[in-house]
Design an enzyme around this catalytic site. Structure first.
Site, short mmCIF file in Angstrom:
data_model
loop_
_atom_site.label_atom_id
_atom_site.label_comp_id
_atom_site.label_asym_id
_atom_site.label_seq_id
_atom_site.Cartn_x
_atom_site.Cartn_y
_atom_site.Cartn_z
CB SER A 9 -53.47 -12.37 68.42
OG SER A 9 -53.45 -13.17 67.24
CG HIS A 34 -57.42 -13.98 69.88
ND1 HIS A 34 -58.74 -13.94 70.27
CD2 HIS A 34 -57.41 -13.80 68.54
CE1 HIS A 34 -59.50 -13.72 69.21
NE2 HIS A 34 -58.72 -13.65 68.14
CG ASP A 36 -56.41 -14.82 65.24
OD1 ASP A 36 -57.60 -14.50 65.35
OD2 ASP A 36 -55.48 -14.12 65.69
CG MET A 38 -56.90 -16.95 59.71
SD MET A 38 -55.80 -15.62 59.14
CE MET A 38 -55.76 -14.57 60.59
CG HIS A 67 -61.43 -15.14 65.57
ND1 HIS A 67 -60.79 -14.00 65.12
CD2 HIS A 67 -62.57 -15.22 64.82
CE1 HIS A 67 -61.50 -13.44 64.15
NE2 HIS A 67 -62.58 -14.17 63.95
CG MET A 69 -61.34 -15.46 61.12
SD MET A 69 -59.88 -14.37 61.08
CE MET A 69 -58.90 -15.14 62.39
CG MET A 138 -63.36 -9.26 63.10
SD MET A 138 -61.98 -9.92 64.06
CE MET A 138 -60.59 -9.45 63.01
CG ASP A 180 -58.81 -9.66 66.68
OD1 ASP A 180 -57.72 -9.08 66.53
OD2 ASP A 180 -58.98 -10.86 66.34
#
Length: 227
Positions: A9, A34, A36, A38, A67, A69, A138, A180
């Site tokens: 990540s 990965h 992320d 957000m 991913h 979020m 998660m 994760d």
């Protein structure tokens, strides 16, 4: 153990050198990157947008594992598919129509997955198995890197693995099971033995001066499982 994949990540990488960091961690043996995303809405943090993904794509000789979020998800699904994502996962709570969002990802040429938070029931994905390429569990509450693995996740991994194995037996199609949060050399074998095959690791890799040392140690641990 060829089906085991390690997905570092970049949330834990040096943001001032992201391109270099991606290249270095792939050279060290990463199978995925990965990414992320957000939005400071669905989770209390703000990270990367599709322009960063697009900028990193030339450095990534492996699939970018995005991913989301974020809430809502459909517009960003399209943006990240155009930016070069290989896999796009999202949280079912963030979509008004989960089946439609999954179909959108696959129609755009990406692999599709659902993300289950620690408190999200495992039955949320059972009616859309035909749309899934991955389930991401998660093992921390989403929003921040560097958290500790929640032990109860091992029970959840076994539950999900049983469902995915049954589906594979019926259809011949394998769905990846990614975990994760808080994954490190010391616990990756236990997580794999429970049924995971894809592992997101951030601080465990990027806090070490030599990324290859950590990834090699993780693979040694996975070799002992041999699932």
């Amino acid at each position: 153990m060829s089906h085991y994949r390690i997905s570092p990540s970049i949330l834990s990488a040096d943001f001032a050198r992201l391109g270099e960091e991606v290249g270095n961690v792939i050279a060290a043996g990463a199978d995925l990157i990965h990414f992320d995303v957000m939005d400071n809405h669905y989770v209390p943090n703000l990270t990367f947008g599709p322009m960063i993904c697009s900028a990193l794509k030339p450095y990534a000789g492996v699939p970018i594992d995005v991913h989301l979020m974020v809430e809502p998800v459909d517009d960003l699904i399209q943006s990240f598919a155009r930016a070069g994502a290989g896999i796009i996962t999202f949280h079912p709570e963030a979509s008004k129509h989960v089946d439609r969002s999954l179909s959108l990802i696959r129609d755009l040429g990406c692999q599709a997955g659902l993300v289950l938070n620690p408190a999200t029931s495992t039955n949320v994905f059972e009616n859309v198995l035909d749309r899934l390429d991955m389930v991401l569990l998660m093992s921390v509450n989403p929003g921040f890197g560097g958290q500790s693995f929640i032990p109860q996740t091992l029970v959840k991994i076994r539950q999900v693995r049983a469902v995915l194995d049954e589906y594979e037996g019926q259809t011949g199609r394998r769905i990846a099971l990614e975990v994760d949060g808080g994954i490190k050399v010391e616990n990756i074998a236990e997580i794999a033995a429970a049924g995971a095959d894809t592992f997101v690791a951030g601080s465990a890799i990027f806090s070490c001066p030599d990324y290859k040392v950590v990834i090699d140690q993780m693979r040694e641990e996975l070799a002992r499982v041999g699932r």
